[in-house]
Scaffold this motif. Structure first.
Motif, PDB file in Angstrom:
ATOM      1  N   PRO A   1      57.769  -6.798 -51.281  1.00  0.00           N
ATOM      2  CA  PRO A   1      57.643  -7.707 -50.508  1.00  0.00           C
ATOM      3  C   PRO A   1      56.014  -7.337 -49.784  1.00  0.00           C
ATOM      4  O   PRO A   1      55.708  -6.531 -49.829  1.00  0.00           O
ATOM      5  N   PHE A   2      55.443  -8.606 -49.642  1.00  0.00           N
ATOM      6  CA  PHE A   2      53.965  -8.401 -49.371  1.00  0.00           C
ATOM      7  C   PHE A   2      53.477  -7.595 -48.164  1.00  0.00           C
ATOM      8  O   PHE A   2      52.776  -6.855 -48.171  1.00  0.00           O
ATOM      9  N   ALA A   3      54.709  -7.944 -47.076  1.00  0.00           N
ATOM     10  CA  ALA A   3      54.510  -7.508 -45.655  1.00  0.00           C
ATOM     11  C   ALA A   3      54.564  -5.792 -45.767  1.00  0.00           C
ATOM     12  O   ALA A   3      53.955  -4.994 -45.446  1.00  0.00           O
ATOM     13  N   ASP A   4      55.489  -5.527 -46.710  1.00  0.00           N
ATOM     14  CA  ASP A   4      55.888  -4.204 -46.950  1.00  0.00           C
ATOM     15  C   ASP A   4      54.608  -3.270 -47.639  1.00  0.00           C
ATOM     16  O   ASP A   4      54.162  -2.173 -47.416  1.00  0.00           O
ATOM     17  N   VAL A   5      54.106  -4.056 -48.587  1.00  0.00           N
ATOM     18  CA  VAL A   5      52.987  -3.507 -49.421  1.00  0.00           C
ATOM     19  C   VAL A   5      51.599  -3.069 -48.089  1.00  0.00           C
ATOM     20  O   VAL A   5      50.995  -2.365 -48.273  1.00  0.00           O
TER      21      VAL A   5
ATOM     22  N   ALA B   1      46.277 -18.305 -49.332  1.00  0.00           N
ATOM     23  CA  ALA B   1      46.866 -18.540 -47.797  1.00  0.00           C
ATOM     24  C   ALA B   1      47.735 -17.330 -47.357  1.00  0.00           C
ATOM     25  O   ALA B   1      47.700 -16.840 -46.443  1.00  0.00           O
ATOM     26  N   ALA B   2      48.723 -16.793 -48.377  1.00  0.00           N
ATOM     27  CA  ALA B   2      49.676 -15.780 -48.008  1.00  0.00           C
ATOM     28  C   ALA B   2      48.671 -14.574 -47.817  1.00  0.00           C
ATOM     29  O   ALA B   2      48.944 -13.557 -46.825  1.00  0.00           O
ATOM     30  N   THR B   3      47.749 -14.235 -48.605  1.00  0.00           N
ATOM     31  CA  THR B   3      47.018 -12.908 -48.524  1.00  0.00           C
ATOM     32  C   THR B   3      46.185 -12.961 -47.055  1.00  0.00           C
ATOM     33  O   THR B   3      46.215 -11.893 -46.396  1.00  0.00           O
ATOM     34  N   ILE B   4      45.592 -14.053 -46.769  1.00  0.00           N
ATOM     35  CA  ILE B   4      44.976 -13.973 -45.434  1.00  0.00           C
ATOM     36  C   ILE B   4      45.984 -13.854 -44.323  1.00  0.00           C
ATOM     37  O   ILE B   4      45.752 -13.107 -43.261  1.00  0.00           O
ATOM     38  N   ASP B   5      47.178 -14.678 -44.496  1.00  0.00           N
ATOM     39  CA  ASP B   5      48.228 -14.518 -43.224  1.00  0.00           C
ATOM     40  C   ASP B   5      48.611 -13.015 -43.119  1.00  0.00           C
ATOM     41  O   ASP B   5      48.933 -12.445 -41.858  1.00  0.00           O
ATOM     42  N   HIS B   6      48.884 -12.414 -44.056  1.00  0.00           N
ATOM     43  CA  HIS B   6      49.348 -10.694 -44.178  1.00  0.00           C
ATOM     44  C   HIS B   6      48.319 -10.149 -43.811  1.00  0.00           C
ATOM     45  O   HIS B   6      48.600  -9.172 -42.888  1.00  0.00           O
TER      46      HIS B   6
END
Length: 295
Positions: free
Chosen positions: A268-272, A24-29
């Motif tokens: 952090p995922f968003a940074d990556v 879910a987080a992967t798709i959202d990002h």
């Protein structure tokens, strides 16, 4: 100096790049960053459950670019269990490709497997790969899935993949239908090969390129070797020549950024994802064919 293209239309975020993120987080990002597609991994799909994973993908509007991974067909001691596992992987790939947005690619990436414990017979292991692909191909074709044979850098020959070059991979699948069995061009694994450019051209001429994955080769190589991948532009790979070569074949599929590095995984995922978008725009996009109607 020409402006950097920042479009992400053909950028696919491979889930391994934000390894700690669930599906879910992967798709959202990916959606938040405006990328076009995602490449998924079976362990994260299993955590969510295939129906939930397919539903989330369908709701996202993202394309599906590949599922990693099937394969591991070189050990006779695990052959029966791995056969069943590969059939499950084919079913998952078909379901996710159907759920993805138009342009999704029903590609199952195959990590072929290394030498079984105590075995030193590379030739026999490669023949087991050949036999396994011939057995898997009809199952893939029946599901509308394309198998992507991924040659891997020779340092992984013992434990991950007994096929090390695009040339080897193409020879291995030469008598199989290219609509069903192709090859993955992963810059990390093939950049070093003196024959890589003519082999990319050959793969294109034979209709074999099912996926283009990009990441950089970093030095010093970390202990264990697996986590030495960087974002495009951070290391030694000539992405301009490789990307132009893939494009010259007529490949117009998604381009996955797939990075294994502890520094990236800990961020952090968003940074990556932001850094991936930047790297794609600076290093990959300038060598891609613009979408129709755009300069």
């Amino acid at each position: 100096m020409s402006a950097v293209r920042t479009d992400t239309e053909r950028f696919s975020l491979n889930q391994a790049t934000i390894k700690r993120a669930d599906l879910a987080a992967t798709i959202d990002h990916a959606v938040a960053a405006g990328v076009g597609a995602v490449g998924l991994w079976r362990d994260r799909v299993a955590e969510a459950g295939l129906p939930e994973a397919a539903a989330r993908l369908a709701d996202s509007g993202l394309r599906f670019s590949s599922l990693c991974r099937g394969g591991f067909v070189t050990d006779p001691g695990t052959a029966d269990d791995q056969w069943k596992e590969n059939l499950r992987a084919l079913d998952e790939t078909a379901a996710l490709a159907e759920a993805g947005a138009p342009g999704s690619a029903p590609v199952l990436v195959l990590v072929l497997g290394g030498l079984p414990p105590g075995d030193r017979d590379l030739a026999a292991a490669r023949e087991r790969v050949r036999a396994a692909l011939r057995r898997l191909a009809p199952e893939a074709r029946a599901r509308g899935v394309r198998l992507g044979v991924e040659p891997m850098h020779p340092m992984f020959c013992a434990d991950r993949a007994v096929v090390s070059t695009l040339g080897q991979a193409l020879d291995l699948v030469a008598d199989l239908d290219p609509e069903t069995v192709g090859v993955v061009v992963d810059t990390y694994h093939v950049w070093w090969d003196p024959q890589v450019l003519p082999m990319i051209a050959r793969a294109g001429a034979e209709g074999r390129i099912v996926s283009y994955q990009v990441c950089d080769w970093l030095t010093p190589i970390p202990e264990g070797a697996l986590l030495g991948r960087g974002l495009p532009g951070e290391g030694h790979v000539d992405f301009a020549s490789l990307t132009r070569a893939v494009e010259a074949t007529g490949y117009r599929g998604d381009v996955e950024i797939e990075v294994f590095h502890q520094r990236v995984w800990d961020a952090p995922f968003a940074d990556v994802v932001r850094d991936c978008v930047r790297a794609f725009g600076e290093v990959i996009s300038p060598h891609l064919t613009p979408p129709a109607g755009r300069a």
